[in-house]
Design a protein around this motif. Structure first.
Motif, PDB file in Angstrom:
ATOM      1  N   ALA A  67       7.521  -2.530  -5.160  1.00 47.15           N
ATOM      2  CA  ALA A  67       6.409  -2.645  -3.945  1.00 47.15           C
ATOM      3  C   ALA A  67       6.184  -1.216  -3.436  1.00 47.15           C
ATOM      4  N   ILE A  68       7.322  -0.601  -3.192  1.00 48.37           N
ATOM      5  CA  ILE A  68       7.111   0.950  -2.601  1.00 48.37           C
ATOM      6  C   ILE A  68       6.391   1.923  -3.738  1.00 48.37           C
ATOM      7  N   ARG A  69       6.765   1.605  -4.826  1.00 48.43           N
ATOM      8  CA  ARG A  69       6.119   2.484  -5.946  1.00 48.43           C
ATOM      9  C   ARG A  69       4.794   2.347  -5.956  1.00 48.43           C
ATOM     10  N   ALA A  70       3.995   0.777  -5.928  1.00 53.46           N
ATOM     11  CA  ALA A  70       3.056   0.481  -6.153  1.00 53.46           C
ATOM     12  C   ALA A  70       1.967   1.207  -5.094  1.00 53.46           C
ATOM     13  N   TRP A  71       2.630   1.184  -3.518  1.00 53.41           N
ATOM     14  CA  TRP A  71       1.903   1.588  -2.777  1.00 53.41           C
ATOM     15  C   TRP A  71       1.737   3.264  -2.632  1.00 53.41           C
ATOM     16  N   ASN A  72       2.967   3.756  -3.369  1.00 48.27           N
ATOM     17  CA  ASN A  72       2.888   5.277  -3.338  1.00 48.27           C
ATOM     18  C   ASN A  72       1.898   5.906  -4.631  1.00 48.27           C
ATOM     19  N   ARG A  73       1.936   4.965  -5.512  1.00 47.39           N
ATOM     20  CA  ARG A  73       0.795   5.203  -6.652  1.00 47.39           C
ATOM     21  C   ARG A  73      -0.525   5.301  -6.286  1.00 47.39           C
ATOM     22  N   THR A  74      -0.969   4.614  -5.161  1.00 45.99           N
ATOM     23  CA  THR A  74      -2.129   4.507  -4.660  1.00 45.99           C
ATOM     24  C   THR A  74      -2.757   6.074  -4.081  1.00 45.99           C
ATOM     25  N   GLY A  75      -1.789   6.679  -3.632  1.00 45.70           N
ATOM     26  CA  GLY A  75      -2.187   7.941  -3.176  1.00 45.70           C
ATOM     27  C   GLY A  75      -2.630   7.847  -1.817  1.00 45.70           C
ATOM     28  N   VAL A  76      -2.762   6.938  -1.038  1.00 48.98           N
ATOM     29  CA  VAL A  76      -3.245   6.902   0.416  1.00 48.98           C
ATOM     30  C   VAL A  76      -2.326   6.445   1.479  1.00 48.98           C
ATOM     31  N   GLU A 142       4.507  -6.332  -1.524  1.00 48.05           N
ATOM     32  CA  GLU A 142       3.222  -5.304  -1.539  1.00 48.05           C
ATOM     33  C   GLU A 142       2.725  -5.772  -0.227  1.00 48.05           C
ATOM     34  N   HIS A 143       2.397  -7.045  -0.033  1.00 45.17           N
ATOM     35  CA  HIS A 143       1.769  -7.746   1.096  1.00 45.17           C
ATOM     36  C   HIS A 143       2.161  -7.256   2.361  1.00 45.17           C
ATOM     37  N   GLU A 144       3.670  -7.503   2.474  1.00 44.17           N
ATOM     38  CA  GLU A 144       4.332  -7.211   3.647  1.00 44.17           C
ATOM     39  C   GLU A 144       4.203  -5.718   4.210  1.00 44.17           C
ATOM     40  N   LEU A 145       4.298  -4.909   3.121  1.00 43.77           N
ATOM     41  CA  LEU A 145       4.204  -3.320   3.264  1.00 43.77           C
ATOM     42  C   LEU A 145       2.784  -3.108   3.839  1.00 43.77           C
ATOM     43  N   GLY A 146       1.909  -3.482   3.449  1.00 47.19           N
ATOM     44  CA  GLY A 146       0.366  -3.830   3.781  1.00 47.19           C
ATOM     45  C   GLY A 146       0.501  -3.962   5.250  1.00 47.19           C
ATOM     46  N   HIS A 147       0.955  -4.871   5.662  1.00 45.77           N
ATOM     47  CA  HIS A 147       1.087  -5.182   7.220  1.00 45.77           C
ATOM     48  C   HIS A 147       1.990  -3.958   8.076  1.00 45.77           C
ATOM     49  N   ALA A 148       3.031  -3.515   7.400  1.00 45.64           N
ATOM     50  CA  ALA A 148       3.604  -2.328   7.658  1.00 45.64           C
ATOM     51  C   ALA A 148       3.027  -1.286   8.286  1.00 45.64           C
ATOM     52  N   ILE A 149       1.959  -0.904   7.245  1.00 41.38           N
ATOM     53  CA  ILE A 149       1.280   0.221   7.628  1.00 41.38           C
ATOM     54  C   ILE A 149      -0.341   0.094   8.159  1.00 41.38           C
ATOM     55  N   GLY A 150      -0.438  -1.068   8.866  1.00 35.45           N
ATOM     56  CA  GLY A 150      -1.413  -1.516   9.461  1.00 35.45           C
ATOM     57  C   GLY A 150      -2.726  -2.634   9.240  1.00 35.45           C
ATOM     58  N   LEU A 151      -2.537  -3.137   7.877  1.00 36.80           N
ATOM     59  CA  LEU A 151      -3.528  -3.904   7.549  1.00 36.80           C
ATOM     60  C   LEU A 151      -3.375  -5.483   7.793  1.00 36.80           C
ATOM     61  N   LEU A 152      -4.362  -5.877   8.219  1.00 36.16           N
ATOM     62  CA  LEU A 152      -4.454  -7.438   8.391  1.00 36.16           C
ATOM     63  C   LEU A 152      -4.525  -8.269   7.344  1.00 36.16           C
ATOM     64  N   HIS A 153      -4.497  -9.567   7.477  1.00 33.82           N
ATOM     65  CA  HIS A 153      -4.893 -10.447   6.531  1.00 33.82           C
ATOM     66  C   HIS A 153      -6.510 -10.198   6.165  1.00 33.82           C
ATOM     67  N   SER A 154      -6.654 -10.753   4.852  1.00 32.32           N
ATOM     68  CA  SER A 154      -7.933 -10.698   4.163  1.00 32.32           C
ATOM     69  C   SER A 154      -8.393 -12.111   3.908  1.00 32.32           C
ATOM     70  N   ALA A 155      -9.663 -12.180   3.985  1.00 32.21           N
ATOM     71  CA  ALA A 155     -10.359 -13.541   3.575  1.00 32.21           C
ATOM     72  C   ALA A 155     -10.477 -13.294   2.070  1.00 32.21           C
TER      73      ALA A 155
END
Length: 212
Positions: A67-76, A142-155
Motif C-alpha cells: 500500500a505504501i509503494r502504491a501511494w509513493n508511485r503516484t508521485g503526489v 491503501e484506503h486507510e492510508l488515504g484517510h491518513a493523508i487527509g482524504l474522505l470517503h468517496s461516493a
C-alpha cells in the motif's frame, strides 16, 4: 416577414442557445468536480510523512508495504519507512476492533490544522472471515492510508476511498484529490486540536467484480 421581425427572432434564438450552453457547462463542471475524491480540511504540512509498520505479522507487513509503494508511485505523496515509535503514521492490525469494520484510522491535528499523528489499523479477523484476497487487503490498506493523508470517503464506487471498497486501488480521481489538497494553502487562521476517526465497514464479495 419583415427585417425587424427577423432580427428579433434571431436575437431570441441566440439568447436561448447561450442559456442552453451555460446550463450545459454548469452541469459538466459540477459533474467533473464531484468526480474528484473528497478531501478534508486536515493534512500534513507537506505531502510526505514517516510511517512505522508496527505489526509483527509478516503477511501484514507485506500488505502495508504494498500500500505504501502504491501511494509513493503516484508521485503526489511520499511515505518514508521508520522504526521510530514517534513516526507520524503508525500502521498495524487490530483484531479487537468492531466486527463491522475492516479498517480504522485515527488522526490528530495540531493548532495549525496540520496532521500531527495517525494510527491506522486493519482488522485481520474480519478480512479473513470475509475472504479478502491479498490484493483486496492491499486495497483496504491503501484506503486507510488515504484517510491518513487527509482524504474522505468517496461516493464513487471506482475510487479507493469508496467506503465499501475492496475491489479498487488508487485511481486518478484519488490522485487529483491529493494534488488539490496539498496544492492549496490552509491559511493563517488558528485551528483547535482535533481528533478524527474513520471506520470502514466490510463488504461481501460481489460476483463479477474485477480482481484489482
Amino acid at each position: 416577414m419583415g427585417p425587424m421581425l427577423k432580427k428579433i427572432l434571431i436575437a431570441i434564438a441566440l439568447g436561448t442557445l447561450t442559456i442552453v450552453i451555460a446550463i450545459f457547462g454548469f452541469f459538466v463542471s459540477t459533474t467533473s468536480a464531484t468526480e474528484i475524491t473528497p478531501e478534508g480540511t486536515a493534512r500534513f504540512d507537506s505531502p510526505q510523512a514517516t510511517i512505522n509498520i508496527s505489526n509483527s505479522s509478516q503477511s501484514y507487513q507485506v500488505i502495508w508495504m504494498n500500500a505504501i509503494r502504491a501511494w509513493n508511485r503516484t508521485g503526489v505523496f511520499s511515505f518514508s519507512l521508520s522504526t521510530s515509535p514517534n513516526a507520524q503514521v503508525i500502521a498495524g492490525t487490530n483484531s479487537g476492533m468492531s466486527a463491522k469494520f475492516t479498517g480504522l484510522t485515527n488522526l490528530t491535528t495540531n493548532d495549525q490544522g496540520y496532521i500531527s499523528h495517525v494510527t491506522t489499523n486493519l482488522n485481520p479477523k474480519i478480512l479473513a472471515k470475509y475472504s479478502y484476497l491479498p490484493t483486496e487487503q492491499t486495497n483496504v490498506a491503501e484506503h486507510e492510508l488515504g484517510h491518513a493523508i487527509g482524504l474522505l470517503h468517496s461516493a464513487n464506487k471506482a475510487s479507493v476511498m469508496y467506503i465499501n471498497n475492496r475491489t479498487y486501488g488508487i485511481q486518478n480521481i484519488d490522485i487529483q484529490a491529493v494534488q488539490q489538497l496539498y496544492g492549496s494553502p490552509l491559511g493563517n487562521q488558528a485551528f483547535p486540536y482535533q481528533s478524527y476517526t474513520f471506520q470502514d465497514p466490510f463488504v461481501l464479495k460481489v460476483k463479477g467484480q474485477p480482481e484489482e
